[in-house]
Design a protein around this motif. Structure first.
Motif, PDB file in Angstrom:
ATOM      1  N   LYS A   1     -15.118 -35.312 -10.485  1.00  0.00           N
ATOM      2  CA  LYS A   1     -15.511 -36.115  -9.498  1.00  0.00           C
ATOM      3  C   LYS A   1     -15.430 -34.948  -8.507  1.00  0.00           C
ATOM      4  CE  LYS A   1     -15.480 -40.430 -11.496  1.00  0.00           C
ATOM      5  NZ  LYS A   1     -14.648 -41.512 -11.079  1.00  0.00           N
ATOM      6  N   ALA A   2     -14.162 -34.236  -8.065  1.00  0.00           N
ATOM      7  CA  ALA A   2     -14.102 -33.637  -7.203  1.00  0.00           C
ATOM      8  C   ALA A   2     -14.523 -32.471  -7.242  1.00  0.00           C
ATOM      9  CB  ALA A   2     -12.460 -32.679  -7.026  1.00  0.00           C
TER      10      ALA A   2
ATOM     11  N   GLY B   1     -10.873 -36.652  -6.316  1.00  0.00           N
ATOM     12  CA  GLY B   1     -11.187 -36.798  -7.076  1.00  0.00           C
ATOM     13  C   GLY B   1     -10.537 -38.151  -8.715  1.00  0.00           C
ATOM     14  N   VAL B   2     -11.198 -39.167  -8.158  1.00  0.00           N
ATOM     15  CA  VAL B   2      -9.871 -39.726  -8.922  1.00  0.00           C
ATOM     16  C   VAL B   2     -10.670 -40.733  -9.885  1.00  0.00           C
ATOM     17  CG1 VAL B   2      -9.220 -42.265  -8.250  1.00  0.00           C
ATOM     18  CG2 VAL B   2      -9.291 -40.690  -6.642  1.00  0.00           C
TER      19      VAL B   2
ATOM     20  N   GLY C   1     -18.971 -42.726  -8.932  1.00  0.00           N
ATOM     21  CA  GLY C   1     -18.378 -43.154  -7.747  1.00  0.00           C
ATOM     22  C   GLY C   1     -16.223 -42.637  -7.690  1.00  0.00           C
ATOM     23  N   GLY C   2     -15.593 -42.082  -7.092  1.00  0.00           N
ATOM     24  CA  GLY C   2     -14.306 -41.667  -7.023  1.00  0.00           C
ATOM     25  C   GLY C   2     -14.702 -40.363  -6.506  1.00  0.00           C
ATOM     26  N   GLY C   3     -15.504 -39.428  -6.404  1.00  0.00           N
ATOM     27  CA  GLY C   3     -15.279 -37.763  -6.121  1.00  0.00           C
ATOM     28  C   GLY C   3     -15.676 -37.896  -4.034  1.00  0.00           C
TER      29      GLY C   3
ATOM     30  N   ALA D   1      -7.447 -35.519  -8.979  1.00  0.00           N
ATOM     31  CA  ALA D   1      -7.401 -34.367  -8.991  1.00  0.00           C
ATOM     32  C   ALA D   1      -7.860 -33.659  -7.036  1.00  0.00           C
ATOM     33  CB  ALA D   1      -8.601 -33.772  -9.886  1.00  0.00           C
ATOM     34  N   VAL D   2      -7.792 -32.882  -6.830  1.00  0.00           N
ATOM     35  CA  VAL D   2      -7.579 -32.354  -5.063  1.00  0.00           C
ATOM     36  C   VAL D   2      -7.721 -30.445  -6.108  1.00  0.00           C
ATOM     37  CG1 VAL D   2      -6.929 -31.335  -2.885  1.00  0.00           C
ATOM     38  CG2 VAL D   2      -6.309 -33.696  -4.374  1.00  0.00           C
TER      39      VAL D   2
END
Length: 134
Positions: free
Chosen positions: A55-56, A111-112, A91-93, A27-28
């Motif tokens: 996360k994003a 975010g992933v 982790g991931g953002g 996501a962005v």
């Protein structure tokens, strides 16, 4: 943040996921944490559509990578009790900044979710690299 750039960023994360052997959601979001672009790879975990935007959003709201938050949100940490709700504190953002200096304004985030934490971070960083070289 515009849609064309956000789509290029999600594509970069997906390409990195293929290299990593992971199935992800990415996501962005813009500077207000609003979703601009989202992709979910076939076979990605069902939690991705919640965790990747979370996360994003968290990276934007706290102006730091979510990989830095585990210790801060642990009992006794500076941000203890923060995790939950819209905040996803692993982790991931990654926040997206308006310039190259760390003091610049945060104008979006990526975010992933779906791989290991290391894979999610690598995919988020791949998306961030598109932002930095725009």
């Amino acid at each position: 943040m515009n849609l064309e750039l956000a789509l290029r960023m999600t594509e970069a994360a997906v390409k990195q996921a293929f290299r990593e052997g992971a199935a992800i959601s990415v996501a962005v979001v813009d500077e207000g944490g609003n979703l601009v672009s989202f992709q979910r790879m076939e076979g990605a975990e069902i939690s991705g559509p919640v965790l990747a935007p979370g996360k994003a959003y968290t990276a934007v709201a706290l102006r730091r990578p979510t990989s830095e938050l585990a210790a801060l949100t642990a009992p006794g940490g500076e941000l203890a009790g923060l995790a939950g709700g819209r905040f996803v504190c692993f982790g991931g953002g990654v926040p997206l900044r308006s310039g190259h200096a760390t003091g610049d304004r945060v104008v979006g985030g990526v975010g992933v979710s779906g791989g290991t934490v290391a894979q999610d971070v690598a995919c988020a960083e791949a998306a961030e690299s598109v932002w930095r070289t725009r």
